[in-house]
Every structure is written in C-alpha cells, then in structure tokens.
Design an enzyme around this catalytic site. Sequence first.
Site: not given
Length: 325
Positions: A156, A179, A191, A229
């Site tokens: 991540s 991800h 992702e 993120n």
Amino acid sequence: MIAAASALAAKTAALRPAAQRAAFSSSGAARAVSGRIAVIGGGQMGSGIAQVAATHKHDVTLVDVSQEALERGRGYMAKSLKRVAKKQFPEDAQAQGRFVDEVLGRVSLSTSPAAAVGDAGLVIEAVVENIKVKQELFAGLAAAAPEGAILASNTSSLPIARIAEPLSAERKRRFLGLHFFNPVPQMKLVEVVRTDAADQQAVDDAVAFVKGIGKVPAVCKDTPGFIVNRLLLPYMMEAIRLLERDVASAQDIDTAMKLGAGYPMGPFQLCDYVGLDTIKFIVDGWHKEGQGLVGDKLFAPSAKLDELVAKGHLGVKTGKGFYEY
C-alpha cells in the site's frame, strides 16, 4: 512478522526448481485469469485475496511460513465465507455449508513458495511492508514461477519499481502492483499500479483478472500512495493537525465530515480502523524519502500521532486510539 516474512523469502530462494515452464501462451488476457493463483502471505489481506479468487472459481495456493499461520488464514476465510453464505442462502443451512466447503476446497495450503508458484499464472505477494523482505521474496519467486506469470505486490505504500529492482528486465515487464483494500471480500476497488518497465499486455491481463473476480480496477502510475492513499493520508493528517490546534474535538470533526461531506466514516474513525502505526509508518517514510515528497509539510511528523503510537494506542486493533473500543 518481519522475521517470518524473511524466512519465507529464504525458503523461496532455497527451493528453486531446476526447470521453469512457460505455462501460458502469449495470447492476451487469458494468461492472467486462467491457471493457479498463488498468494504469498496468509494474514488477513492474503487470505482475503485468496478467498475472493477462490470464490470466483480460481484454484488458489495460499503460502505462509508455517502450518499454524496457514491454519489461521484458513480460519479467516472460513469465518468470512460463512457470513457470505448466510446472506446468499438465508434459509438453507445445507447450501451454506456446501458453498463454504466448495470455496475452501479450491484453496491449497503450502509452506513452500517455490512449489506453490511453479504452475501459477499470477503470483500476489501480501507480506510485511519491508522493502528488503519483498525484494528477497520476489527474487526467489521469479526464479520459480513460469516465464509468462504476472508477479504482483499488494503493497500500500512501497514503490513497485523498487520492489522489482532485483528482477530481470523480462520479469519487470510483467511485474506490477495489485493493491487490494481491507476487508478484501467487501471492498470493490483494486489499484492496478504500473511501472515504467511494465508492458501494456501485463496491465491488460491484470485488469482482466481484477474484473474477473468481481472487483473494479483503477489503473495508475507507480507514485507514492498510488491514488487512494495519496489523497487519503493528507486528509487524515490535516484532521489530526486540526485536533492538535484545538480547532475542534475528534468527535466533532468526524461528525462534520460525515454529515457535511457525506463520508461514511470520519477521519479519526478511519485512522483508528487503519491503524495509527500504519499511518505513521507511511507518512514518515514519504516525508523522509518519498519521490517528490521529501520534506513536504503535508506529511511532516505529528506530535499527537507519535504520542499515541508510542503509548501503544494504535486504534481498533488495540482497543484504543483516538477513541476507545
């Protein structure tokens, strides 16, 4: 946890098969969505990925350093699948049992990474967030997996290209990030992170796999934090700074974002759910060496976050973070 992952990496390197097989033709997306899926790491993320792949008819091998860890992972899957089965067959206990047994029946357990990836079309790593451990692990996996297999990391926060540094140019063409989000069975997004070295066919194959297991892919470049993120961490850090400046309480900030912005969780609820140690690990890393982020004030250390982590108040998993549970 790092020690266990290191042992897994060492075992992979030690058990390289003498011959490798190019198990798939060069004909497009079928390579990625057919054949065995190997998931390295039997924690909640790895077992969740294995569960979802097996639910969508893939044969899966789940790998971890010990049988005990694997049985824990199988337990995570069984518990989650029972919840799914009750929703799908609310009035039929026998159907519930058959569903759970059928999905678990597609998942093999192994403590040998090399053996597990020998016939894999896709290998997904979900071990500790430690760059050296991941590099060592993939060096062994690359030597054991078929030539056409996709190798993917579920990281991540770590750069995909750095994880792939020990690999050959040919392997790097089919190396990328996948991800998943926690909890994997419930979260729809994956992702798909492409490096400059990855070829378009690998990306297309990965996207086909993601769609094939009922998830929604979002393709992005290999940049710190990818999409979610990169946007989420500044949001959470700014919420913490509002609290540090005594602008409002954690509860009022959460209420404002839930009712004013329509978010299902406020930033402090989300911080506690993610884990304050995880947040600190990511933002500290970006502030020190993130590409284009070194010294960025958005990711500067937070006294409040540092204090809570130092006290072991990490959120939901420890029973206390910004809130008590």
